[in-house]
Design a protein around this motif. Sequence first.
Motif, PDB file in Angstrom:
ATOM      1  N   LEU A  14       9.056  77.686  54.114  1.00  0.00           N
ATOM      2  CA  LEU A  14       9.939  78.215  53.075  1.00  0.00           C
ATOM      3  C   LEU A  14      10.336  79.646  53.411  1.00  0.00           C
ATOM      4  O   LEU A  14      11.495  80.018  53.322  1.00  0.00           O
ATOM      5  CB  LEU A  14       9.250  78.166  51.712  1.00  0.00           C
ATOM      6  N   ARG A  15       9.358  80.452  53.817  1.00  0.00           N
ATOM      7  CA  ARG A  15       9.621  81.852  54.197  1.00  0.00           C
ATOM      8  C   ARG A  15      10.664  81.903  55.314  1.00  0.00           C
ATOM      9  O   ARG A  15      11.616  82.686  55.253  1.00  0.00           O
ATOM     10  CB  ARG A  15       8.324  82.507  54.639  1.00  0.00           C
ATOM     11  N   VAL A  18      14.221  80.830  53.948  1.00  0.00           N
ATOM     12  CA  VAL A  18      14.828  81.873  53.121  1.00  0.00           C
ATOM     13  C   VAL A  18      15.246  83.063  53.983  1.00  0.00           C
ATOM     14  O   VAL A  18      16.298  83.660  53.770  1.00  0.00           O
ATOM     15  CB  VAL A  18      13.867  82.312  51.996  1.00  0.00           C
ATOM     16  N   GLY A  21      18.798  83.154  55.476  1.00  0.00           N
ATOM     17  CA  GLY A  21      19.957  83.198  54.599  1.00  0.00           C
ATOM     18  C   GLY A  21      20.625  84.558  54.487  1.00  0.00           C
ATOM     19  O   GLY A  21      20.033  85.604  54.745  1.00  0.00           O
ATOM     20  N   CYS A  24      19.014  86.949  51.868  1.00  0.00           N
ATOM     21  CA  CYS A  24      17.836  87.637  52.392  1.00  0.00           C
ATOM     22  C   CYS A  24      18.247  88.780  53.315  1.00  0.00           C
ATOM     23  O   CYS A  24      17.707  89.881  53.221  1.00  0.00           O
ATOM     24  CB  CYS A  24      16.933  86.668  53.146  1.00  0.00           C
ATOM     25  N   THR A  39       9.931  86.785  46.264  1.00  0.00           N
ATOM     26  CA  THR A  39      10.729  85.569  46.195  1.00  0.00           C
ATOM     27  C   THR A  39      10.086  84.424  46.962  1.00  0.00           C
ATOM     28  O   THR A  39      10.091  83.287  46.507  1.00  0.00           O
ATOM     29  CB  THR A  39      12.149  85.833  46.745  1.00  0.00           C
ATOM     30  N   VAL A  40       9.529  84.710  48.119  1.00  0.00           N
ATOM     31  CA  VAL A  40       8.951  83.644  48.945  1.00  0.00           C
ATOM     32  C   VAL A  40       7.472  83.405  48.653  1.00  0.00           C
ATOM     33  O   VAL A  40       6.873  82.522  49.249  1.00  0.00           O
ATOM     34  CB  VAL A  40       9.160  83.906  50.457  1.00  0.00           C
TER      35      VAL A  40
END
Length: 67
Positions: A14-15, A18, A21, A24, A39-40
Amino acid sequence: MFALELEIDLKEKLRELVAKGRVCHNTLKLGLKSLFEFTVEVGASNSVVGVNQEGELYFISVSSEVR
């Protein structure tokens, strides 16, 4: 033990996702690394946020537990 390892692996994926993007990139460019980290951080909050038809955010459920 396998479930714990799987959870850690999913958090890292996930980190990575994200981090690729645009949002980010802009967040880090503005010096808001702590926002990215929060967020992560899966499970940092039990609150659930929704978006209404006008585009406004609202809490669906709120938990007082924040790590």
